[in-house]
Enzyme design. Structure first.
Site: not given
Lengths: 598, 598
Positions: A52, A238, A246, A325
Site C-alpha cells: 500500500d 494508512r 510491521y 515490504p
C-alpha cells in the site's frame, strides 16, 4: 492448430495478472491506443491488506496518466518519519523526527498509503473509459513462442491457451504479438518459461497487522521506526484512521519452528499485537474489535535472471523481483516496470520504433531491481538489528540508521532512478542543461504560459501519452537576435523531425518552447509556429502575477539564458538527451537510432 | 382550500428559478439536510453564453462546498489584465499589463471563466447526490403568504400554485415554509409581491459576441481593456480557445434608434465584430464560421427596495439587483446571496437558531448590492468614456482607469466583502486577532496537522456544512503552563457550548485547535479531548517537512503567541467574532444572541 471446439482470439498484448503491475501496463497501453487484454485468476480485485505504499516518483507517474487525484482523495500522506529508541527507564522514547522523504526535487514530498484494492480500482475505473474490463477468473494453461514468427514485428508470435474458470471451464486460444507476465511472486509465466530467480531468503521474519488503533502513542500518524530492547516495529499510517504495524518476530515469539520456518498455525493477529505491545512500552495500544488484515512473511530478496524471453514475453513486478515490504518499494518497483515497458511496446507495435527499443526494458529495469535489493539488504539488516545500548555496543545506533535512511532517500523515493546509457538515453551535452540529468526524470518546475500568464507545472505538460517531448529553451525572445535564432532553430528542427512519422510531426513529438522573456513584454505570437503549435505550448520563465510562483526555471535546470538548450524527454518522463541550440542535428541522430524513418 | 383535482405537496423550501443563484441555494440547503425543491420554466439548462465570470471569493465558496475542482478542470484562468490605448499612429498599443486580481489575500489569485451551462451542470451533478432534480418546465402561477401562520416557524406559511408545462398543464399546490425567488432580472416573484426596483438604465449600450478568434492580437488570452479613438472593447478569455468580446455601441454604430434604444432588428454578430475590428486596429481578427453566442444590452443598475417579504419569501440574485456585466459581478453577487441565505434558513428550519437570524440576510446583502452598483457606475462610466488624447484632454487616462481597477480590486474580487455589525457579526476584541477582520472572510492560511505534519489549508477545514467553526489558538502547548491553560479553556468552552444543541456540541460546532508548538516536539495527544475530538482537528503553526509551506499563521492572523485567541467563523466562512482566552464567556454571549438553548 486448435481443436475445432476451442474459441480463438487475437490481441496485440495479453497481460496475465491484474494486480498493480498488470493494470498499470494495461492502462498505459490502452492510452497509447494498443489493442490489449488483461486476465486474472482471482474472481475479484483485492479487498484488503497487501502492498500500500506509493512513493513520490510513483505519484508523479500516476499524475502523468491523470490518475493522481484519485490517490490524493483518499490516501494517507506520510510527511514525517519518527524514530524511537530505548529510554533509560526500560521503555522507548522519541529520538528524532525528520522529513519522511529525503528527495529535495520531489514534486510531492511525501509517501502516500492506500489499500491495494483502491489502487486497483483507480486503474479499473480508468480502463472502463477505454472499454476494457479484466477477464476473470481466467488462468493461462500453456504458452508457446512461435520461433519462425519472432522476427516479424507484425506477427502474432505468441500463442497462449486460457481457461475460463467461471463456469464450464471453457478453453480459449489467444494469438498475440506480446505477453506481459504480471502474475506475482509465484509467476506462472516465469516458471513456465523456466526463468530462474537469483537470490535467497533471509532469516528476517515479520508479522503485519492492519488495525484502527486506540493508543496513547504520540507518533501513531507518522511513519515510525521503533528499535526497542524487546524487538523492532515499524508503524505505517494508512487511509482514514487505520495503521499498519510491521512487527519483528524472533525465537522468543514462539512463532518460529526449530528449522527457522514460520509456524503459521500458531499465529494470530492478537499474538502479533501482543509482541508489538512489548516493543511499544510504556505506550499502550488496545486490541481492536476487528483486524482488517494480517500476515506473516520471511523476507526474500531475489531477481529474475532475465526479464523477457525473445522480447516477446516480458515479466514485470513481483514476477521478476521480490524484496522486503518495509522499504516500501514493492508496488512502486512493479508499476515502474510497466511504466517503462508500455510505451516501448506501443511504439514497436505501431511501427514507429525499431524492435531494439524493447531491449532497453531489461537493461533499465533489471539493474534497478538489483540496486533495490542491494539497498534492501542493508536496510533490512539494520532494521532487524538490535539497538545500540550499554550492553549491546555492537547494536545499531540511531545515527547509523538515520544515515542510511537519508542517504538512500533519493533511491527509496524513486526520484533518484538513473537509467544507464542506451539508444534512448544518450549522454551528450549534459553541460547544456547541467541539472537535468540525462537518464533521470524531468525535474518538476513551474513556468508561465506566455499568452495568459497561467502557472503550469512542466511535468503536467509532459503526460504519458507516448510522445517524445521536445523542450526548446530559446533564451529571451523579446530580443530581436534571440527571436531570429528561435526562427532558424524552428526551421531546422521542423525539417529534421518531418523525416519521422511521415511528416506528421505532432503524432510522435510534442514541442514546448520556454522563453526567458518576461510577462510584461512577451509577444507569444511572434514565435515560429512549431514553437507555439497551440498558444498553450509557448511558456516563459517568469513569476506569476502574484510573484509567488515560478521564475527560476533556467537557473534550476542549469541552462544558460544566452546559450539555450533543447531537452528531449522520453514518453515516460526521463531525459533522453540534451542538445545545444547550435547542434540541432543531434536531435536527428538521437531519434535515428531507434525511430523508423519512412 | 384547493380544488379536489389539484395535486398538493409539501416542502421546507421552494426555490423558483434554477440559474446559478437558485442552484447554489438548493445545493447549500440540501447539504444542510433541508427538504428543498427547485423549479424552472426552461425545459433545459442554459446551453451557451450568459454570465461566465467567477471571482476569487466565489472560487473559495465553491471550494467550501467541494465543487471548485470541477471549475478548475475546464475553466479559463485570467491572471493578467492588459490595457491598450491609442498609439501615435492611429491604432492602439499595449500600455500596461498588471495582475488581473488585486487582492493579496486571495487563495486563488485569478478570475475564472466558464460557460454558465457548465456551472449549472456542476450544481446539477452535486444535487443528484442528494437525489434532487430540477422540476421543469414548471412556472408558478400564484403565491400567497398566510398571515396567521407567519409567526409559527414550523408552519407552512406560504402557498404557491405551480403549473407543469410538460404536457397537460397540470396544476399543483405547494405548501412550504419558505420560498426563494431566484427567477432573474424579470422576476415573477418580485413583481407578484410588488417589490419595486430602485435605480435606472444608463445610456451605455454594449454588444457581446462569443467566438473562437483567429487573430494576431497579442493579448487575446488576457483580460484586456481597449480604449481606442474608435470605441472601447473588453476581451474576456474563456474556456478552451474561446473569447468573449464586449463592444461599446454608440450613435455611429447604426444600432441606436433616435430615441436612444437599441435597434435589435439591425444587429448581427458580424456587425458587432466589424465595430470591434475598428477598435482593434492595427490588429486583425477574422470572422469565424460560427458565433457561439451574441447579444446586445443596455446597462441597468438597480436594487430591489427589499429582499424579503415577512422573511418568508426571499429574493436572490438578478431578481434583486442588476448591474453591468463587465465588472464581472453578476453571477458572483447572485450566488453570494444564496450562500449567505442558505445556512440561515437551515438553522431556523432545524430550530437551532431564532428567526431573527433571517433578518441579517437583507441587512448584509442589500448593502453589498448597493455598494456594487455604486462601484459599477464609476467603472462603467470610465470604461465607456473616451480615452484621453491630445484632442480629448478631458478623456479617461490610463492612470485614472488603472487606479479605479486596482482600488476596487478587493471589492471586484469579492475578497473585500465586509458585513456590518449584527447579531452574527459582533465587533469585539478585534485586537486579539488583528488581521482577521470581524465581518470579513477567514483568511486562507496553511497550518500543519500536529499528528502527521500534513499541510492543510484552514479554509478547507471550514467547509460550508452549516456548523460554526471555533478556532482555538492556544499558544505553544509544548510549554507546561500553556498546556494547562488549554485544558482550562477547553473545560470552560465545553461546558458553555453544551448548553446548545442539547449538549450534542459537534452537531452545531466544529472545533479546531491551533498550537504554536513545533513539529519536532509537539504531542497532539496531550491536548484535552475538545481540542482534538479527532486527531486531524489539532493543528500547529509550523512549516511542513520541506520547510516550504506554512509556519507564519499566528503572525499573518495578528495573534499574539502568548495571548492566544478564540475565533468564531460563521458557517459561510465569515468571522463572527473574536474572543480572548481569558474571556471565553463571550463565546456564550455571541451564540446566545441567536442560537436556541433548550
Amino acid at each position: 492448430m486448435s481443436t475445432p471446439t476451442m474459441k480463438e482470439s487475437e490481441v496485440d498484448v495479453l497481460i496475465i495478472g491484474a494486480g498493480p503491475a498488470g493494470l498499470m501496463a494495461c492502462n498505459a497501453l490502452a492510452r497509447n491506443g494498443i489493442k490489449v487484454r488483461i486476465i486474472d485468476q482471482r474472481s475479484e480485485k483485492v479487498a484488503a491488506g497487501h502492498a500500500d505504499g506509493i512513493q513520490p516518483r510513483t505519484l508523479e507517474i500516476f499524475q502523468s496518466y491523470g490518475l493522481a487525484d484519485a490517490l490524493f482523495k483518499d490516501g494517507a500522506q506520510l510527511h514525517t518519519a519518527a524514530f524511537y529508541n530505548p529510554s533509560s527507564n526500560g521503555g522507548i522514547e522519541l529520538t528524532d523526527r525528520v522529513p519522511d522523504v529525503t528527495a529535495p526535487t520531489a514534486r510531492y514530498p511525501f509517501e502516500l498509503t492506500l489499500h491495494q484494492g483502491e489502487i486497483e480500482s483507480i486503474f479499473l475505473n480508468s480502463l472502463r473509459k477505454f472499454n476494457i474490463e479484466v477477464s476473470r477468473p481466467v488462468v493461462p494453461t500453456s504458452i508457446k513462442i512461435i520461433e519462425e514468427k519472432v522476427n516479424d514485428p507484425s506477427a502474432n508470435a505468441v500463442q497462449v491457451v486460457l481457461q475460463h474458470n467461471d463456469g464450464d471451464q471453457e478453453l480459449e486460444i489467444v494469438n498475440t504479438k506480446y505477453v506481459i507476465g504480471a502474475d506475482g511472486a509465484h509467476s506462472w509465466v516465469r516458471k513456465t518459461l523456466d526463468i530462474p530467480m537469483i537470490g535467497e531468503q533471509t532469516n528476517y521474519i515479520w508479522g503485519v497487522v492492519d488495525l484502527t488503533p486506540d493508543t496513547d502513542f504520540p507518533d501513531i500518524r507518522n511513519r515510525t521506526a521503533i528499535h526497542s530492547n524487546n524487538g523492532s516495529c515499524m508503524i505505517i499510517p494508512r487511509e482514514g484512521d487505520k495503521v499498519r504495524l510491521y512487527i519483528q518476530l524472533d525465537d522468543k515469539s514462539g512463532l518460529i519452528t526449530s528449522t527457522g520456518r514460520v509456524d503459521k498455525q500458531k499465529a494470530t493477529p492478537e499474538l502479533l499485537l501482543e509482541i508489538a505491545r512489548k516493543t511499544l512500552h510504556p505506550y499502550t495500544i488496545q486490541t481492536p474489535e476487528v483486524f482488517e488484515w494480517w500476515t506473516i512473511y520471511i523476507i526474500g530478496q531475489r531477481v529474475a535472471s532475465k526479464f523477457s524471453v525473445q522480447e516477446r514475453v516480458f515479466i514485470v513486478g513481483d514476477a521478476c523481483h521480490t524484496h522486503s515490504p518495509k522499504a516500501g518499494q514493492g508496488m512502486n518497483a512493479s508499476m515502474g516496470d510497466s511504466h517503462n515497458l508500455a510505451w516501448k511496446l506501443a511504439h514497436v507495435i505501431k511501427g514507429s520504433a525499431t524492435k531494439s527499443l524493447l531491449h532497453t526494458y531489461e537493461l533499465e529495469r533489471k539493474k534497478y531491481a538489483q540496486d533495490l535489493i542491494d539497498f534492501d539488504k542493508k536496510f533490512a539488516s539494520l532494521f532487524s538489528g538490535k539497538p545500540r545500548t550499554e550492553e549491546h555496543q555492537d547494536g545499531v545506533s540511531h545515527t547509523e540508521f538515520l544515515k542510511i535512511f537519508q542517504t538512500f532517500g533519493g533511491f527509496t523515493s524513486g526520484i533518484g532512478i538513473h537509467y544507464a546509457d542506451s539508444i534512448i538515453t544518450q549522454s551528450q551535452s549534459q553541460s547544456t542543461a547541467l541539472n537535468l540529468k540525462i537518464g533521470e526524470r524531468l525535474l518538476p518546475q513551474v513556468f508561465m504560459r506566455a499568452a495568459d500568464t497561467r502557472p503550469v507545472e512542466i511535468q503536467d505538460l509532459c503526460p504519458s501519452d507516448g510522445r517524445f517531448k521536445i523542450l526548446v529553451f530559446m533564451g529571451n525572445t523579446s530580443q530581436k537576435t534571440v527571436l531570429e535564432r528561435a526562427h532558424s532553430v524552428a526551421e531546422e528542427l521542423g525539417s529534421l523531425l518531418s523525416k519521422f512519422a511521415n511528416g506528421n510531426v505532432f503524432l510522435l513529438f510534442d514541442i514546448l518552447s520556454i522563453s526567458s522573456a518576461k510577462k510584461a513584454d512577451v509577444r507569444y505570437n511572434h514565435l515560429p509556429f512549431l514553437l507555439r503549435s497551440h498558444w498553450s505550448k509557448a511558456l516563459i520563465d517568469d513569476t506569476d502575477a502574484t510573484g509567488k510562483k515560478g521564475g527560476d526555471g533556467y537557473q534550476s535546470y542549469g541552462i544558460d539564458e544566452m546559450g539555450g538548450a533543447v531537452v528531449i524527454v522520453r514518453p515516460d518522463g526521463y531525459i533522453g538527451t540534451i542538445v545545444p541550440l547550435d547542434g540541432i542535428s543531434n536531435v536527428g541522430s538521437y531519434f535515428n537510432s531507434f525511430i523508423e524513418t519512412e
